[in-house]
Design a protein around this motif. Structure first.
Motif, PDB file in Angstrom:
ATOM      1  N   TYR A  60       0.837  -1.209  -0.034  1.00 51.77           N
ATOM      2  CA  TYR A  60      -0.130  -0.125   0.073  1.00 51.77           C
ATOM      3  C   TYR A  60       0.793   1.226  -0.042  1.00 51.77           C
ATOM      4  O   TYR A  60       0.452   2.386   0.437  1.00 51.77           O
ATOM      5  CB  TYR A  60      -0.937   0.051   1.135  1.00 51.77           C
ATOM      6  CG  TYR A  60      -1.634  -1.265   1.206  1.00 51.77           C
ATOM      7  CD1 TYR A  60      -2.733  -1.670   0.319  1.00 51.77           C
ATOM      8  CD2 TYR A  60      -1.750  -1.999   2.309  1.00 51.77           C
ATOM      9  CE1 TYR A  60      -3.547  -2.558   0.610  1.00 51.77           C
ATOM     10  CE2 TYR A  60      -2.368  -3.288   2.669  1.00 51.77           C
ATOM     11  CZ  TYR A  60      -3.398  -3.563   1.543  1.00 51.77           C
ATOM     12  OH  TYR A  60      -4.152  -4.489   1.537  1.00 51.77           O
ATOM     13  N   GLU A 107     -10.260  -4.564   2.160  1.00 46.43           N
ATOM     14  CA  GLU A 107      -9.195  -4.165   0.889  1.00 46.43           C
ATOM     15  C   GLU A 107      -9.511  -2.973   0.106  1.00 46.43           C
ATOM     16  O   GLU A 107      -8.415  -2.141  -0.020  1.00 46.43           O
ATOM     17  CB  GLU A 107      -9.308  -5.502   0.149  1.00 46.43           C
ATOM     18  CG  GLU A 107      -8.200  -5.497  -0.789  1.00 46.43           C
ATOM     19  CD  GLU A 107      -6.781  -5.458  -0.545  1.00 46.43           C
ATOM     20  OE1 GLU A 107      -5.776  -5.050  -0.861  1.00 46.43           O
ATOM     21  OE2 GLU A 107      -6.627  -6.123   0.928  1.00 46.43           O
ATOM     22  N   LYS A 110      -8.288   0.027   2.467  1.00 46.37           N
ATOM     23  CA  LYS A 110      -6.891   0.218   2.417  1.00 46.37           C
ATOM     24  C   LYS A 110      -6.280   0.648   1.292  1.00 46.37           C
ATOM     25  O   LYS A 110      -5.380   1.439   1.235  1.00 46.37           O
ATOM     26  CB  LYS A 110      -6.406  -1.403   2.957  1.00 46.37           C
ATOM     27  CG  LYS A 110      -6.547  -1.567   4.501  1.00 46.37           C
ATOM     28  CD  LYS A 110      -5.853  -2.783   4.738  1.00 46.37           C
ATOM     29  CE  LYS A 110      -6.612  -3.963   4.398  1.00 46.37           C
ATOM     30  NZ  LYS A 110      -6.037  -5.302   5.016  1.00 46.37           N
ATOM     31  N   ARG A 111      -6.755   0.226   0.231  1.00 47.38           N
ATOM     32  CA  ARG A 111      -6.154   0.724  -1.128  1.00 47.38           C
ATOM     33  C   ARG A 111      -6.503   2.071  -1.308  1.00 47.38           C
ATOM     34  O   ARG A 111      -5.838   2.914  -2.140  1.00 47.38           O
ATOM     35  CB  ARG A 111      -6.749  -0.045  -2.178  1.00 47.38           C
ATOM     36  CG  ARG A 111      -6.233  -1.575  -2.175  1.00 47.38           C
ATOM     37  CD  ARG A 111      -6.053  -2.541  -3.496  1.00 47.38           C
ATOM     38  NE  ARG A 111      -5.575  -3.848  -3.181  1.00 47.38           N
ATOM     39  CZ  ARG A 111      -4.015  -3.788  -3.151  1.00 47.38           C
ATOM     40  NH1 ARG A 111      -3.169  -2.928  -3.395  1.00 47.38           N
ATOM     41  NH2 ARG A 111      -3.718  -5.356  -3.185  1.00 47.38           N
TER      42      ARG A 111
END
Length: 388
Positions: A60, A107, A110-111
């Motif tokens: 990330y 996910e 977070k991205r």
């Protein structure tokens, strides 16, 4: 007697941080205080140098380095030049907001958020405290109700660190008023969302460069996908991450106290009075001896707590001990250092004077000293009740 906290890798990283401080921090301190804000260019520069986002996984865009000792290095080097506001702002990002997103985020979340936070292009905040609630999280009145595919948030927060600069705010809200401690959830609100406004940039006693604000939520709609973690487990999520937050404050307190003590020690043997340095008077030497001992003892407990954190064994009770002891020690040390400087200690141009006003908040935010003692006392009572 000591177990060395740092390795050669940490020492090499310290040189990088020290160069950043000379170039990007020390020359800007006075301007930041005047403007009551740390410029965003400094955040981005810190991201490029790897001073923030260390704990963000590499996938990330972060440093992928979970070793907390690197964070300690950053705080120590900032403390050497009296950059307490920068310590508070960066540690909020790395030790509080990033772990929430990294540990609890989907996910997609977070991205969406972690790369910007690692680069310094996205600044985060967490909105817990409310007028009238203070350290009592059970007193939170901000609500969030489901309406189709949205959360609708109403309420007010205050004393929010990075509240002016923040691009995203993790809001603690009641999602089920009838469920008690199981009725809280964490919901992310991004800047520009209709109904989300910032009130005053609060005028504080110290930490002038750290932007602190009131936040207002009036019928704020965010997608259901902005829920962070599990609905109804917000209180648990908060409790699970408080040890790191409190160790972070303990680290900043110890680093700040050690920096002020080092400057005061030099001053005492340079300053002349009655024909000799004031460090040659017995009273002064005793004061210095007491402070040196208190700081060494505090350092030993702090370093043990850092090792425990890295090993995943730091308890909430041990973190509370580190927090209240280190911050109260800082308060005592800085106060005595002001006294040893005499009239010069009251001049804001002297680092010891700035430390005096900047350090006063340390025993208050992140849970007051009294709350820390209550946590420890309850644990002692439980242990006693369970004795045969």
């Amino acid at each position: 007697m000591e177990r060395r906290l740092f390795t050669e890798d940490h020492d090499a990283y310290r040189e990088i941080v020290r160069e950043f401080v000379v170039r990007e921090v020390a020359p800007k301190l006075e301007r930041w205080d005047r403007e009551r804000l740390i410029d965003r260019a400094t955040w981005e520069s810190a991201g490029k140098q790897g001073l923030i986002g260390l704990g963000v996984p590499e996938e990330y865009g972060g440093g992928g380095q979970p070793d907390y000792r690197y964070q300690v290095v950053v705080m120590e080097e900032f403390a050497r030049v009296g950059a307490a506001s920068l310590i508070s702002s960066f540690s909020l990002q790395d030790d509080i907001v990033v772990p929430y997103v990294k540990d609890l985020g989907t996910e997609e979340q977070k991205r969406r958020w972690l790369p910007g936070m690692a680069s310094g292009q996205l600044i985060g905040a967490i909105a817990m405290t409310e007028p009238g609630a203070g350290s009592d999280l059970q007193g939170v009145r901000t609500t969030a109700r489901r309406d189709g595919g949205d959360w609708v948030i109403d309420g007010q927060k205050t004393f929010i660190t990075s509240g002016v600069n923040a691009d995203l705010v993790i809001v603690v809200a009641r999602t089920d008023p009838a469920a008690g401690s199981r009725g809280f959830s964490l919901i992310v609100v991004e800047t520009g969302t209709p109904g989300f406004t910032r009130g005053r940039k609060l005028d504080k006693v110290g930490l002038h460069a750290q932007d602190t604000a009131e936040l207002f939520f009036d019928n704020v709609r965010v997608p259901v996908s902005n829920l962070l973690g599990t609905e109804g487990r917000g209180f648990t999520h908060l409790m699970e991450r408080l040890p790191l937050e409190r160790l972070s404050i303990a680290t900043s307190a110890l680093a700040g106290a050690e920096a002020v003590f080092a400057g005061t020690r030099r001053y005492c043997f340079e300053r002349k009075a009655f024909g000799r340095s004031i460090g040659d008077f017995q009273h002064t030497r005793f004061q210095l001896a007491e402070m040196a001992t208190e700081l060494d003892v505090t350092r030993a407990y702090h370093d043990a707590a850092v090792f425990a954190l890295n090993e995943g064994t730091l308890s909430a009770v041990d973190a509370a001990k580190a927090k209240w002891w280190a911050t109260e020690t800082q308060k005592r040390v800085v106060d005595r250092c002001v006294q040893l400087h005499g009239g010069y200690g009251y001049m804001i141009e002297y680092p010891v004077a700035r430390a005096f006003v900047d350090s006063r908040i340390q025993t208050i935010y992140g849970g007051t000293t009294e709350i820390m003692k209550e946590i420890i006392g309850r644990d002692l009572a439980r242990a006693e009740a369970g004795r045969p």
